[in-house]
Design a protein around this motif. Structure first.
Motif, PDB file in Angstrom:
ATOM      1  N   LEU A 186     -25.948  25.933   6.350  1.00 47.76           N
ATOM      2  CA  LEU A 186     -25.820  26.315   4.942  1.00 47.76           C
ATOM      3  C   LEU A 186     -25.436  25.122   4.064  1.00 47.76           C
ATOM      4  O   LEU A 186     -25.627  25.161   2.853  1.00 47.76           O
ATOM      5  N   SER A 187     -24.926  24.062   4.662  1.00 46.81           N
ATOM      6  CA  SER A 187     -24.537  22.876   3.886  1.00 46.81           C
ATOM      7  C   SER A 187     -25.737  22.226   3.196  1.00 46.81           C
ATOM      8  O   SER A 187     -25.565  21.436   2.269  1.00 46.81           O
ATOM      9  N   ALA A 188     -26.954  22.573   3.602  1.00 47.12           N
ATOM     10  CA  ALA A 188     -28.162  22.060   2.944  1.00 47.12           C
ATOM     11  C   ALA A 188     -28.311  22.611   1.526  1.00 47.12           C
ATOM     12  O   ALA A 188     -29.035  22.046   0.708  1.00 47.12           O
ATOM     13  N   LEU A 189     -27.604  23.683   1.209  1.00 45.18           N
ATOM     14  CA  LEU A 189     -27.711  24.327  -0.102  1.00 45.18           C
ATOM     15  C   LEU A 189     -26.739  23.669  -1.089  1.00 45.18           C
ATOM     16  O   LEU A 189     -25.860  24.312  -1.646  1.00 45.18           O
ATOM     17  N   THR A 190     -26.906  22.395  -1.326  1.00 51.44           N
ATOM     18  CA  THR A 190     -25.924  21.610  -2.076  1.00 51.44           C
ATOM     19  C   THR A 190     -25.737  22.043  -3.526  1.00 51.44           C
ATOM     20  O   THR A 190     -24.652  21.907  -4.065  1.00 51.44           O
ATOM     21  N   LYS A 191     -26.768  22.574  -4.169  1.00 51.04           N
ATOM     22  CA  LYS A 191     -26.646  22.981  -5.574  1.00 51.04           C
ATOM     23  C   LYS A 191     -26.575  24.495  -5.752  1.00 51.04           C
ATOM     24  O   LYS A 191     -26.600  24.994  -6.873  1.00 51.04           O
ATOM     25  N   CYS A 192     -26.468  25.209  -4.662  1.00 47.40           N
ATOM     26  CA  CYS A 192     -26.483  26.670  -4.698  1.00 47.40           C
ATOM     27  C   CYS A 192     -25.278  27.220  -5.457  1.00 47.40           C
ATOM     28  O   CYS A 192     -24.139  26.882  -5.172  1.00 47.40           O
ATOM     29  N   ARG A 193     -25.566  28.085  -6.436  1.00 45.80           N
ATOM     30  CA  ARG A 193     -24.525  28.758  -7.212  1.00 45.80           C
ATOM     31  C   ARG A 193     -24.408  30.228  -6.807  1.00 45.80           C
ATOM     32  O   ARG A 193     -23.360  30.826  -6.950  1.00 45.80           O
ATOM     33  N   LYS A 194     -25.526  30.801  -6.339  1.00 50.66           N
ATOM     34  CA  LYS A 194     -25.530  32.198  -5.898  1.00 50.66           C
ATOM     35  C   LYS A 194     -26.227  32.271  -4.546  1.00 50.66           C
ATOM     36  O   LYS A 194     -27.376  31.858  -4.411  1.00 50.66           O
ATOM     37  N   LEU A 195     -25.512  32.810  -3.559  1.00 47.53           N
ATOM     38  CA  LEU A 195     -26.048  32.930  -2.206  1.00 47.53           C
ATOM     39  C   LEU A 195     -25.955  34.382  -1.764  1.00 47.53           C
ATOM     40  O   LEU A 195     -24.884  34.982  -1.800  1.00 47.53           O
ATOM     41  N   SER A 196     -27.091  34.938  -1.366  1.00 45.51           N
ATOM     42  CA  SER A 196     -27.106  36.309  -0.868  1.00 45.51           C
ATOM     43  C   SER A 196     -27.495  36.327   0.601  1.00 45.51           C
ATOM     44  O   SER A 196     -28.558  35.846   0.978  1.00 45.51           O
ATOM     45  N   LEU A 197     -26.609  36.881   1.390  1.00 49.38           N
ATOM     46  CA  LEU A 197     -26.850  37.094   2.820  1.00 49.38           C
ATOM     47  C   LEU A 197     -26.686  38.576   3.148  1.00 49.38           C
ATOM     48  O   LEU A 197     -26.368  38.950   4.269  1.00 49.38           O
ATOM     49  N   SER A 198     -26.901  39.415   2.166  1.00 47.72           N
ATOM     50  CA  SER A 198     -26.717  40.857   2.337  1.00 47.72           C
ATOM     51  C   SER A 198     -27.737  41.447   3.295  1.00 47.72           C
ATOM     52  O   SER A 198     -28.822  40.903   3.495  1.00 47.72           O
TER      53      SER A 198
END
Length: 186
Positions: free
Chosen positions: A45-57
């Motif tokens: 998940l560290s690849a998502l450096t600019k992620c502001r919203k993450l959904s793993l639902s």
């Protein structure tokens, strides 16, 4: 039975659905409804450096992990999984504003207090037996104290659904509704 989807697999699928886009530049990433479901969050998940919203639902995740590197994360959606506790959120304690974690198997709210900027907490339909800081009673009403104010001072919205917070004659819940715009469904 099929092997579970890994975070690396989910990233690869996301990039296939978004040609020309890099996951490291994405601000809104959805890994919900994976088939086979994701069972583990990991350091991929560290690849998502600019992620502001993450959904793993709507997966089969049991434990929160691998999000410490997500320094821009503001919204985390983990509803409809098998998460048992709030541990693992410490790495995003300074940035996370919304946590959507309804429909899991959480028994204690211990750990939610580390989220300093938390404004929205959707925690309905869990198995909470020990409220810890989210504990309402008449004694607190008379003291004009709400532990949420002490630990989650930015909280603006709290959803508690399918919980038996107090008996029908209890009036302390009215105090909570006055303090916060809380939605309580039964």
């Amino acid at each position: 039975m099929s092997k579970p989807t890994t975070i690396k697999d989910a990233i690869k699928r996301w990039e296939e659905k978004h040609p020309g886009e890099s996951i490291s530049e994405a601000t809104d990433v959805g890994f919900q409804f994976q088939w086979p479901p994701i069972e583990k969050m990991d350091n991929s998940l560290s690849a998502l450096t600019k992620c502001r919203k993450l959904s793993l639902s709507t997966n089969m995740i049991e434990k929160i992990s691998g999000i410490s590197a997500l320094k821009n994360l503001k919204i985390l959606s983990l509803g409809r999984n098998y998460i048992k506790s709030f541990s693992g959120l410490e790495g995003v304690a300074d940035t996370l504003e919304e946590l959507w974690i309804s429909y899991n198997v959480i028994e204690k709210v211990k750990g939610v207090g580390v989220l300093k900027k938390l404004k929205v907490l959707y925690i309905g339909n869990n198995m909470i037996k020990e409220w810890g800081i989210i504990y309402f009673n008449m004694h607190m009403l008379f003291r004009n104290t709400l532990y949420l104010d002490k630990y989650c001072s930015n909280l603006e919205s709290l959803l508690l659904a399918a919980f038996h917070i107090c008996n029908p004659h209890c009036t302390s819940i009215v105090f909570v509704i006055i303090v916060l715009p809380i939605v309580i469904c039964t």
